[in-house]
Design an enzyme around this catalytic site. Structure first.
Site, PDB file in Angstrom:
ATOM      1  N   LYS A  16     -30.789  -6.032   1.856  1.00 13.68           N
ATOM      2  CA  LYS A  16     -31.046  -5.378   3.045  1.00 13.68           C
ATOM      3  C   LYS A  16     -29.660  -4.773   3.522  1.00 13.68           C
ATOM      4  CE  LYS A  16     -33.185  -7.585   6.313  1.00 13.68           C
ATOM      5  NZ  LYS A  16     -34.270  -8.635   7.046  1.00 13.68           N
ATOM      6  N   ASP A  69     -35.549  -7.360  11.116  1.00 12.10           N
ATOM      7  CA  ASP A  69     -36.658  -7.976  10.804  1.00 12.10           C
ATOM      8  C   ASP A  69     -37.795  -7.075  10.093  1.00 12.10           C
ATOM      9  OD1 ASP A  69     -37.327 -10.843  10.821  1.00 12.10           O
ATOM     10  OD2 ASP A  69     -39.073 -10.052  11.557  1.00 12.10           O
ATOM     11  N   GLY A 142     -37.475  -7.953  -3.716  1.00 10.28           N
ATOM     12  CA  GLY A 142     -38.621  -8.360  -2.741  1.00 10.28           C
ATOM     13  C   GLY A 142     -39.925  -7.382  -3.274  1.00 10.28           C
ATOM     14  N   TYR A 143     -40.560  -7.060  -2.353  1.00 10.74           N
ATOM     15  CA  TYR A 143     -41.737  -6.134  -2.462  1.00 10.74           C
ATOM     16  C   TYR A 143     -41.802  -4.681  -3.228  1.00 10.74           C
ATOM     17  CZ  TYR A 143     -43.707  -9.730   0.630  1.00 10.74           C
ATOM     18  OH  TYR A 143     -43.980 -10.919   0.919  1.00 10.74           O
ATOM     19  N   ARG A 168     -36.372   1.198   6.460  1.00  8.42           N
ATOM     20  CA  ARG A 168     -35.224   0.736   7.141  1.00  8.42           C
ATOM     21  C   ARG A 168     -34.421   2.028   7.379  1.00  8.42           C
ATOM     22  NH1 ARG A 168     -34.486  -2.086   3.187  1.00  8.42           N
ATOM     23  NH2 ARG A 168     -34.987  -3.738   4.315  1.00  8.42           N
TER      24      ARG A 168
END
Ligand code: ITT
Length: 182
Positions: A16, A69, A142-143, A168
């Protein structure tokens, strides 16, 4: 030589941070990494979770911080895993998600970016519609191997320009606009 940063990205997830850093570079904002396991309250609201995380991050980092988040909301599962996306990824993972889905594969990724510096507590959202692929495709975190953004045939993991269209990116663009004019 020590680099000077405008603000810090507090997170346990370096993927991230790497993406957020590249995006904020485009807006001329230098983002440092404050690697930290932040306290995450249980709530159905990403914004409430993010605000609490931002205050926790500031109390540890003592510098202006942003936290992020995210949630993956799958229509046919009534928005699951949503705010529980991190836990669900660690437990059933992408294979578990694929096993749950039948025909309707519509989904959306949501990012909440929250900034905190004692004077300001501000949140910005970014939403991206898409679908869940039938199989995992591409190498990504991640996904990424199962999320296909709208108007694309490729998963996030297969795209070269994910950082120009992601949830994002959308949230950080709104944040930058506010931050650079505050
Ligand atoms: P923090 O320490 O920042 O909370 P986290 O990984 O727990 O890190 P989130 O709760 O925000 O972060 O993330 C929810 C889940 O969604 C997590 O499993 C991520 O891997 C996944 N996720 C978020 N954004 C993603 C993206 O752009 N591509 C793939 N997966 C993503």
């Amino acid at each position: 030589m020590q680099q000077s940063f405008d603000l810090f990205f507090a997170s346990s997830n370096s993927h991230k941070y790497q993406e957020a850093k590249k995006i904020l570079d485009l807006f001329g904002i230098k983002l440092g990494f404050f690697k930290s396991d932040l306290e995450e309250i249980q709530s159905n609201s990403l914004k409430d979770i993010a605000s609490k995380k931002a205050k926790d991050a500031f109390s540890k980092c003592k510098k202006p911080v942003i936290i992020e988040d995210d949630g993956l909301f799958i229509n046919s599962l009534n928005g699951f895993p949503g705010p529980y996306s991190s836990y669900v990824f660690k437990t059933i993972g992408n294979k578990g998600i694929l096993d749950l889905l039948k025909n309707n594969r519509n989904a959306k990724f949501v990012s909440i970016i929250t900034y905190y510096d004692k004077n300001f507590l501000e949140s910005f959202d970014g939403k991206l519609d898409g679908t869940i692929s039938k199989y995992q495709k591409g190498k990504g975190w991640g996904y990424d191997p199962i999320f296909i953004p709208k108007n694309s045939k490729k998963t996030f993991a297969e795209l070269n320009d994910k950082n120009e269209l992601s949830h994002r990116y959308k949230a950080l663009k709104k944040f930058s606009n506010w931050y650079l004019h505050k």
